[in-house]
Design an enzyme around this catalytic site. Structure first.
Site, PDB file in Angstrom:
ATOM      1  N   GLN A 215       0.858  -1.290  -0.096  1.00 59.99           N
ATOM      2  CA  GLN A 215      -0.040  -0.183  -0.064  1.00 59.99           C
ATOM      3  C   GLN A 215       0.673   1.325   0.097  1.00 59.99           C
ATOM      4  O   GLN A 215       0.262   2.332  -0.279  1.00 59.99           O
ATOM      5  CB  GLN A 215      -0.921   0.062   1.411  1.00 59.99           C
ATOM      6  CG  GLN A 215      -2.065  -1.055   1.242  1.00 59.99           C
ATOM      7  CD  GLN A 215      -2.845  -0.940   2.708  1.00 59.99           C
ATOM      8  OE1 GLN A 215      -2.649  -2.283   3.226  1.00 59.99           O
ATOM      9  NE2 GLN A 215      -3.263   0.121   3.027  1.00 59.99           N
ATOM     10  N   PHE A 246      -6.282  -4.026   3.310  1.00 62.55           N
ATOM     11  CA  PHE A 246      -6.832  -3.869   4.803  1.00 62.55           C
ATOM     12  C   PHE A 246      -6.004  -3.288   5.582  1.00 62.55           C
ATOM     13  O   PHE A 246      -6.511  -3.159   6.725  1.00 62.55           O
ATOM     14  CB  PHE A 246      -7.423  -5.239   5.155  1.00 62.55           C
ATOM     15  CG  PHE A 246      -8.120  -5.790   4.137  1.00 62.55           C
ATOM     16  CD1 PHE A 246      -9.374  -5.360   3.543  1.00 62.55           C
ATOM     17  CD2 PHE A 246      -7.939  -7.013   3.401  1.00 62.55           C
ATOM     18  CE1 PHE A 246     -10.191  -5.969   2.587  1.00 62.55           C
ATOM     19  CE2 PHE A 246      -8.576  -7.717   2.599  1.00 62.55           C
ATOM     20  CZ  PHE A 246      -9.745  -7.369   1.904  1.00 62.55           C
ATOM     21  N   GLU A 250       0.283  -1.642   4.750  1.00 64.63           N
ATOM     22  CA  GLU A 250       0.444  -0.270   4.728  1.00 64.63           C
ATOM     23  C   GLU A 250       2.077  -0.218   5.229  1.00 64.63           C
ATOM     24  O   GLU A 250       2.691   0.587   4.614  1.00 64.63           O
ATOM     25  CB  GLU A 250      -0.198   0.483   5.947  1.00 64.63           C
ATOM     26  CG  GLU A 250       0.081   1.943   5.864  1.00 64.63           C
ATOM     27  CD  GLU A 250      -0.989   2.649   6.832  1.00 64.63           C
ATOM     28  OE1 GLU A 250      -1.833   2.389   6.985  1.00 64.63           O
ATOM     29  OE2 GLU A 250      -0.441   3.789   7.028  1.00 64.63           O
ATOM     30  N   ARG A 328      -5.346   7.194  16.978  1.00 70.50           N
ATOM     31  CA  ARG A 328      -6.751   7.205  16.228  1.00 70.50           C
ATOM     32  C   ARG A 328      -7.762   6.611  17.237  1.00 70.50           C
ATOM     33  O   ARG A 328      -8.965   6.927  17.274  1.00 70.50           O
ATOM     34  CB  ARG A 328      -6.812   6.480  14.836  1.00 70.50           C
ATOM     35  CG  ARG A 328      -7.885   6.829  14.003  1.00 70.50           C
ATOM     36  CD  ARG A 328      -8.025   6.221  12.848  1.00 70.50           C
ATOM     37  NE  ARG A 328      -7.566   6.982  11.736  1.00 70.50           N
ATOM     38  CZ  ARG A 328      -8.162   7.958  11.125  1.00 70.50           C
ATOM     39  NH1 ARG A 328      -9.441   8.249  11.435  1.00 70.50           N
ATOM     40  NH2 ARG A 328      -7.599   8.542  10.178  1.00 70.50           N
ATOM     41  N   ARG A 360      -7.767  -1.718   8.638  1.00 76.40           N
ATOM     42  CA  ARG A 360      -9.124  -0.957   8.518  1.00 76.40           C
ATOM     43  C   ARG A 360      -9.864  -0.569   9.721  1.00 76.40           C
ATOM     44  O   ARG A 360     -10.280  -1.111  10.568  1.00 76.40           O
ATOM     45  CB  ARG A 360     -10.032  -1.871   7.600  1.00 76.40           C
ATOM     46  CG  ARG A 360     -11.186  -1.241   6.864  1.00 76.40           C
ATOM     47  CD  ARG A 360     -12.058  -2.474   5.768  1.00 76.40           C
ATOM     48  NE  ARG A 360     -12.559  -1.757   4.967  1.00 76.40           N
ATOM     49  CZ  ARG A 360     -13.179  -2.584   4.132  1.00 76.40           C
ATOM     50  NH1 ARG A 360     -13.190  -3.674   3.996  1.00 76.40           N
ATOM     51  NH2 ARG A 360     -13.838  -1.986   3.028  1.00 76.40           N
ATOM     52  N   THR A 458      -4.140  11.230  10.594  1.00 74.62           N
ATOM     53  CA  THR A 458      -4.104  11.896  11.785  1.00 74.62           C
ATOM     54  C   THR A 458      -2.924  12.728  11.709  1.00 74.62           C
ATOM     55  O   THR A 458      -2.973  13.565  12.390  1.00 74.62           O
ATOM     56  CB  THR A 458      -4.459  11.125  13.049  1.00 74.62           C
ATOM     57  OG1 THR A 458      -3.309  10.031  13.035  1.00 74.62           O
ATOM     58  CG2 THR A 458      -5.703  10.249  12.974  1.00 74.62           C
ATOM     59  N   ALA A 527      -6.100   5.238   5.253  1.00 77.11           N
ATOM     60  CA  ALA A 527      -6.845   6.235   6.073  1.00 77.11           C
ATOM     61  C   ALA A 527      -8.173   6.696   5.192  1.00 77.11           C
ATOM     62  O   ALA A 527      -8.601   7.687   5.433  1.00 77.11           O
ATOM     63  CB  ALA A 527      -6.113   7.519   6.529  1.00 77.11           C
ATOM     64  N   GLU A 730     -13.103   2.858   5.399  1.00 80.14           N
ATOM     65  CA  GLU A 730     -13.033   2.328   6.787  1.00 80.14           C
ATOM     66  C   GLU A 730     -14.294   2.518   7.502  1.00 80.14           C
ATOM     67  O   GLU A 730     -14.841   1.443   8.323  1.00 80.14           O
ATOM     68  CB  GLU A 730     -11.952   2.681   7.443  1.00 80.14           C
ATOM     69  CG  GLU A 730     -10.620   2.589   6.825  1.00 80.14           C
ATOM     70  CD  GLU A 730      -9.349   3.434   7.321  1.00 80.14           C
ATOM     71  OE1 GLU A 730      -9.393   4.667   7.216  1.00 80.14           O
ATOM     72  OE2 GLU A 730      -8.746   2.800   8.173  1.00 80.14           O
TER      73      GLU A 730
HETATM   74  N1  LUZ Z   1      -2.720   5.319   8.177  1.00 80.36           N
HETATM   75  C1  LUZ Z   1      -1.928   6.362   8.987  1.00 80.36           C
HETATM   76  C2  LUZ Z   1      -4.030   4.946   8.593  1.00 80.36           C
HETATM   77  O1  LUZ Z   1      -0.733   6.221   8.746  1.00 80.36           O
HETATM   78  N2  LUZ Z   1      -2.665   7.300   9.581  1.00 80.36           N
HETATM   79  C3  LUZ Z   1      -3.873   7.247   9.841  1.00 80.36           C
HETATM   80  O2  LUZ Z   1      -4.421   8.226  10.338  1.00 80.36           O
HETATM   81  C4  LUZ Z   1      -4.489   6.141   9.286  1.00 80.36           C
HETATM   82  N3  LUZ Z   1      -5.895   6.074   9.395  1.00 80.36           N
HETATM   83  C5  LUZ Z   1      -6.545   5.196   9.075  1.00 80.36           C
HETATM   84  C6  LUZ Z   1      -5.920   3.997   8.374  1.00 80.36           C
HETATM   85  N4  LUZ Z   1      -4.618   4.104   8.019  1.00 80.36           N
HETATM   86 MO1  MOS Z   2      -5.258   1.663   6.285  1.00 75.73          MO
HETATM   87  S1  MOS Z   2      -5.974   0.716   8.010  1.00 75.73           S
HETATM   88  O1  MOS Z   2      -3.847   0.975   5.629  1.00 75.73           O
HETATM   89  O2  MOS Z   2      -6.335   2.504   5.738  1.00 75.73           O
END
Ligand code: LUZ
Ligand code: MOS
Length: 774
Positions: A215, A246, A250, A328, A360, A458, A527, A730
């Site tokens: 991702q 999901f 990331e 978060r 997610r 965030t 996010a 999400e």
């Molecule tokens: N990833 C991130 C996320 O690095 N920062 C976020 O605020 C976030 N929020 C949801 C899913 N992935």
């Molecule tokens: Mo995310 S939990 O990789 O939006």
């Protein structure tokens, strides 16, 4: 002023043009998916001589490495080489937020499944066989598997964080009702269909190209460069699509790409590393389990006056994204309610599990489960329904969140009331009551679940994206952005944007692979913001090109620029079709030596956050919705079936109705799975017991609700959402939390002595124990 006005005009034109596309658009990838033609990492045509790699990982959760004997494995025919930390030319470090995670273990191991070495061989089969020949001697150290144990031992990732609003301690003193309790929510396995993997190939001059199932292509590029000790421009990362992410890709797609690149670096040969399902389940982190405590205070008329919570996050053996996920949790601790006095604290606890990671919702669901539990507890003690407390506390326009943002364009009450009216809640509740009066072997339960989810990373600096748009001289278009297609349909949305701005058919547009040499320094696709950020950048680039094309057309037709628009592949003057076609216009633009390429940069306006004060305006906007879940519990067996989930969802003005509905349905199923059946188990030694699909159950077609009805709430959308179409990835996962409380209500209908427990997932075993608890 003038610019603003024309932008608004453009917006409303786009709205009009896009209506049919909004309703009819199919996910572009559906065509290649159903024909089995979609390409994933393992489908890359490997070069001749490509090596295959397998990871040798720790067979213990915590200990000192006394000795490793690779000799038998190295001697196996077909084994090329085994790489360890000693082969790392740069830094043996992959931690993104905190540098606390080695690529390969050096002297110690910190979790069962921690990578120690990479075996590179002629085939995966040989590499696997060699893995079985490695002897390792580990002196075991005490193992921590739960957050509570970690807290007791003072084992933390970083300092705790707290958000506060008003004075909860003082407010609790004046409450008519105060309740406290504990909750637990377990982790969750991502179970992307495509397991983790990467393919690295050598280019000239020591440059390396990596095809990765990630991702975050830039995270891979940066980490590879750091581990190899080379400049980022030597590393190219390319992503076609993922078979699901999901959040699991990331941060945690990175190590495999780094290992493959490390082997390529040394061998000057292509290397493929694809984890099989067992290896993936064992080595990768999951959603964070949370152990939490809460205190909730209410007035006589059921207003929540104070809320306190402490969240113990089981972060695993390294930080990974845990600090951001913890943050978060605090942002979503009060869900869609206004609470005037709040104190919430999150503690990231270091344990000997694989580093837990993004999933997610990113800590939001864990926070929301706790306040919903607190409400259920309070309702049960006071003798009212959860619905009454929920309804009495829904967020209103201009309410303040604990982190200082003022709530705007709030749809909490709107979606709640629409759900009540549209789905005739009285009739639903009567049905459940009648059923329960007339049945003893089966009981029904119903629960409301409102959601409120903040959209933006965030971490404010991450909210940016770029798009590179080429119009080729035959009038076809190619678009590159940072968006990674992982089934969510982002490529389709980006294509729609270009199709709308240029008014050309989607066949004329191609979305290119996500590649770090075309779009650099990107934030991950995460996010829920991928379509917003990359879509806005695409919109800007296309609009700039459109202005240029209009200038050329106006010169060619000797009319004013204002009179021109493009429609269905022709130039129109004062809304009358001319003979000048899109293709001819492009050709004329080329001849005039005007650029047919544009690169645009978008950074979300208005957002900011001050971590020293824990106050600010971190989110571009919030997404709202309300779900009503009805379940039937079989009181002999403890099993259950969801009769229906009825949802009123705040899409804004959905730009792709089919895709967005798919996101809501998929997220709902995933949320229900987390809350009800997906049970991750580690033993006390830190070994994953639920290490196969025979022991880890995710929702299938038989366990999803018999009926899912999703109604869009009528809103104007939000300007910071792409084409006013709100982020949808999400937020709907959290509708699944309603499943837990619906089951709980059915248990209560059967067993009035049932003492509410907030320990997710609510598996049939737990249901049985609840049904027959004395
Ligand atoms: N990833 C991130 C996320 O690095 N920062 C976020 O605020 C976030 N929020 C949801 C899913 N992935
Ligand atoms: Mo995310 S939990 O990789 O939006």
């Amino acid at each position: 002023m003038h610019k603003n006005k024309s932008n608004n005009e453009l917006d409303s034109k786009l709205d009009a043009v896009s209506m049919s596309l909004r309703q009819s658009i199919k996910n572009l990838d559906s065509y290649t998916h159903v024909r089995g033609e979609s390409l994933y990492v393992d489908d890359v045509n490997a070069r001749q001589g490509t090596f295959h790699a397998v990871v040798f990982d720790s067979p213990k959760a915590h200990g000192k490495i006394k000795h490793i004997d690779y000799s038998k494995a190295e001697a196996l025919e077909g084994v090329e080489r085994i790489f360890t930390y000693k082969d790392v030319p740069g830094e043996n470090e992959i931690g993104g937020i905190i540098k606390d995670e080695p690529l390969f273990a050096e002297k110690e191991v910190h979790f069962w499944g921690m990578p120690i070495a990479l075996i590179v061989a002629e085939s995966e089969f040989i590499a696997r066989k060699a893995r079985g020949l490695i002897d390792i001697d580990i002196e075991e150290l005490p193992v921590i598997t739960t957050a509570k144990q970690a807290k007791a031992k003072g084992s933390f990732i970083n300092a705790p964080r707290s958000f506060s609003l008003g004075d909860s301690e003082k407010a609790l003193e004046d409450c008519a009702y105060v309740f406290e309790g504990e909750t637990f929510s377990n982790g969750q396995e991502h179970l992307y269909i495509e397991s983790q993997g990467a393919y690295a190939e050598p280019l000239e001059n020591g440059n390396i190209k990596i095809t990765s199932s990630t991702q975050g292509p830039t995270a891979v590029q940066k980490t590879v460069a750091n581990v190899l000790g080379v400049a980022m421009h030597k590393i190219e990362v390319d992503v076609t699509r993922l078979g699901g992410g999901f959040g699991g890709k990331e941060d945690q797609a990175t190590p495999w790409a780094v290992m493959a690149a490390l082997a390529t670096y040394h061998l000057n040969q292509s290397v493929k590393l694809i984890l099989n399902r067992h290896d993936d389940l064992r080595m990768t982190g999951k959603r964070h389990p949370y152990e939490s405590t809460y205190k909730i205070g209410l007035s006589k008329d059921l207003k929540i006056l104070a809320y306190e919570a402490e969240f113990l996050q089981n972060s695993g053996a390294a930080a990974d994204l845990s600090p951001a996920i913890a943050e978060r949790t605090l942002f979503h601790a009060t869900n869609s309610y206004f609470v005037p006095n709040v104190t919430t604290t999150v503690i990231s606890c270091k344990t000997n599990l694989p580093p837990n990671t993004a999933f997610r919702g990113f800590g939001g669901p864990q926070g929301m489960f706790v306040i919903e539990s607190a409400i259920a507890k309070a309702a049960s003690e006071i003798g009212v329904t959860s619905r009454q407390i929920q309804e009495a506390n829904l967020l209103d326009e201009n309410d303040t969140f604990s982190y200082g943002q003022i709530a705007k364009k709030v749809e909490a009450k709107n979606t709640w009331n629409s759900a009540k009216n549209t789905f005739n809640i009285e009739a639903l509740e009567n049905e459940v009551e009648d059923f329960n009066k007339n049945n003893n072997a089966f009981k029904k339960g119903i629960a409301f679940m409102p959601i409120c989810f903040g959209i933006s990373f965030t971490n404010t600096p991450m909210n940016h994206a770029r798009a590179l748009v080429h119009i080729y001289l035959d009038g076809s278009v190619g678009i590159s952005t940072a968006a990674v297609e992982m089934g969510q349909g982002v490529n389709t949305k980006i294509m729609q944007i270009a199709a709308q701005v240029f008014s050309i058919p989607i066949e004329k547009i191609k979305i290119e692979t996500t590649n770090t040499t075309r779009v650099a320094n990107t934030s991950p696709s995460a996010a829920s913001s991928t379509a917003d950020l990359n879509g806005k950048a695409t919109l800007m680039a296309c609009n700039s090109l459109l202005e240029r094309l209009k200038t050329v057309a106006s010169e060619d037709l000797h009319v004013s620029e204002d009179s021109i628009n493009l429609k269905d592949e022709f130039v129109y003057v004062n809304n009358k079709k001319t003979g000048l076609s899109w293709t001819e216009l492009i050709s004329k633009t080329m001849l005039k030596r005007v650029a047919l390429t544009e690169n645009a940069h978008y950074a979300t306006p208005e957002i900011h956050f001050d971590k020293t004060k824990e106050k600010g305006h971190p989110f571009a906007y919030h997404v709202f919705g309300t779900a009503i879940t009805t379940v039937t519990v079989d009181c002999t067996r403890g099993i259950y079936e969801f009769d229906s989930v009825k949802i009123v969802h705040d899409y804004g003005k959905s730009m792709s109705e089919g895709i967005d509905l798919g996101q809501v349905e998929g997220a709902l199923a995933q949320g229900i799975g987390w809350m009800t059946m997906e049970e991750i188990a580690y033993n006390d030694e830190g070994r994953l017991l639920s290490n196969a699909l025979s022991t880890y159950k995710i929702p299938d077609i038989f366990s999803v609700p018999k009926e899912v009805e999703v109604i869009p709430v009528e809103t104007q959308g939000h300007e910071l959402a792409i084409l006013k179409s709100k982020a949808v990835g999400e937020p709907p996962l959290m509708y699944g939390i309603g499943a837990y409380f619906a089951i709980q209500n059915a248990i209560k209908a059967f067993n009035p002595n049932y003492d509410l427990k907030f320990h997710a997932p609510m598996t049939p075993e737990k249901v049985l124990m609840g049904l027959y608890q004395k």
